[in-house]
Motif scaffolding. Structure first.
Motif: not given
Length: 467
Positions: A242, A275, A388, A392, A403, A414
């Motif tokens: 990400l 992403i 996102a 994921a 990330v 996250c």
């Protein structure tokens, strides 16, 4: 699949090996069982001495074993040298830390008294011979992150390695033998996959660990479950990478290239799905695609090579099918997308694939769901963190994640919400002996490395002393 060394850079068969017969397999299992009875009684100092000696020998052998790995599965020679060095480092780490990691644990005195005991502790004891079914992609490291903790815990090991890396497998047995380990402590079984079930069902084999494909994991787990034997599984991955608005985009793009193409893109923990927030998408896509396009594809024995061949002709064909399906269904190729041109010196017969970036991916495409084991990246544009994270997690795998953000709230979110065994911020996923490694969902269960890994194949024993 024959047990053979086939050079993936040119398709040449270099050596073939006969599989062990049932009598020899039985002899080796018996040797592992006998060795366990002795090895389990040795102290940590003696186990550390042996493991440190093996690490020293591995350092001395680094160039030779690196060339063997490259010949057998095609990783660039520099990466093979680094893999050997990493193994020696992990061996020394476990030699230094195993006694502490497996030290007796003492409950709170009030709880001991409440249990009616005068004293009590928890002790970690070895289980016995453990079967390790290992893959070809990191043919030394995958084995060593099992072998080093298992041997330090007092277990013995039986290695069923991938059939395309037999010389690396035999080297590992020889390494531990030269280090002074008693006969039977660590042995290689040159057998096909069809012989694994009988080994695992043998009552002298007490547990198994497997790193490999989901079907292989399912097969081993089902047999072990039927026999009520412990297993640890590390299976496939489709790790997300990400990139959020506060990220160092240039740094993220540089790291993304390495994260996708390490080991020629053949790594379970390689970042595969990129992403990217729309605010930084265009810059990241440009930098990332340029980096992928600039990689040098060629002879893995040359130090200038950054991407070598895939390990097998079948592996390349599988990758081509995924890319062709995506393109046929509307994906856009930003770079790569096929076999490299202008290879010579026999390399034109090798199993090479050009580093590739695809965008415009939809759920209708196989590549959206299936693991890509090669230097192919999928690039997605998202409009926010919620989207996102949802994307994921839209996978059956859950090995690791990456990330890129400077926002602490995004980091916390996250860690809370990403379905993976690891979350790596502003860097790429990597394994280290001090950090537990493993996944969730269809990426497997259990952990390797650190204290979690060494205790997986121990009998966690409650010791209670009456008043």
């Amino acid at each position: 699949m024959p047990i053979a060394t086939v050079n993936p850079a040119n398709g040449e068969t270099l050596r073939t090996f006969d599989a062990l017969d049932e009598q020899e397999i039985d002899r080796r299992i018996s040797a592992a069982h006998r060795a366990f009875r002795v090895h389990r009684t040795t102290g940590f100092a003696e186990r550390a001495r042996l493991l440190n000696r093996a690490a020293d020998l591995l350092d001395e052998d680094r160039e030779d074993i690196a060339r063997t790995m490259t010949l057998e599965m095609g990783k660039p020679l520099g990466a093979a040298r680094a893999e050997a060095a990493k193994c020696a480092k992990a061996m020394r780490w476990y030699a230094a830390h195993a006694e502490h990691l497996l030290a007796d644990e003492y409950p709170d005195e009030a709880d001991v008294k409440d249990s009616g005991a005068a004293r009590a502790c928890v002790r970690y004891r070895p289980l016995g011979p453990v079967l390790a079914v290992m893959p070809w992609n990191f043919p030394l490291w995958q084995v060593m992150r099992f072998a080093a903790p298992a041997l330090m815990a007092g277990n013995t090991g039986l290695l069923k390695h991938a059939s395309n890396v037999p010389q690396t497998a035999l080297y590992l047995e020889d390494l531990f033998s030269r280090a002074g380990y008693p006969e039977g402590c660590f042995q290689t079984l040159l057998i096909g996959s069809g012989a694994v079930e009988a080994v695992l069902r043998d009552p002298r084999v007490v547990a198994a660990t497997l790193t490999g494909s989901e079907p292989a994991g399912r097969s081993v787990a089902s047999v072990a479950g039927d026999e009520i034997k412990k297993t640890v599984l590390e299976l496939g991955g489709s790790d997300p990478f990400l990139v959020l608005p506060s990220a160092d985009v240039a740094g993220a793009a540089r790291t993304a290239v390495t994260a996708r193409t390490q080991n020629n893109g053949q790594s379970c923990i390689a970042a595969k799905r990129f992403i990217v927030h729309t605010d930084v998408y265009d810059e990241f896509a440009e930098r990332f695609t340029a980096g992928m396009r600039a990689l040098t594809v060629g002879d893995p024995m040359e130090d200038s090579t950054e991407v070598g061949p895939l390990s097998s002709e079948r592996g390349r064909a599988d990758l081509e099918e995924l890319v062709d399906d995506a393109v046929r269904r509307g994906a856009t190729v930003l770079c790569g997308g096929g076999r490299p041109e202008h290879l010579d010196g026999g390399l034109e017969r090798g199993w090479f694939y050009t580093p590739t970036v695809l965008t415009g991916i939809t759920p209708a495409m196989r590549i959206h769901r299936e693991e890509t084991f090669g230097p192919v990246a999928t690039l997605y544009r998202v409009t926010g963190l919620d989207e996102a994270v949802e994307l994921a997690n839209d996978t059956s795998f859950g090995l690791s994640s990456n990330v890129w953000t400077r926002d602490e709230e995004e980091m916390d979110r996250c860690v809370r919400d990403l379905e993976a065994g690891g979350v790596f911020f502003n860097g790429m996923t990597a394994s280290h002996p001090a950090l537990p490694f493993g996944g969730v969902k269809r990426s497997g269960y259990g952990r390797e490395l650190a204290d979690h890994g060494i205790r997986e194949f121990c009998n966690t024993t409650t010791v209670w002393y009456g008043p």
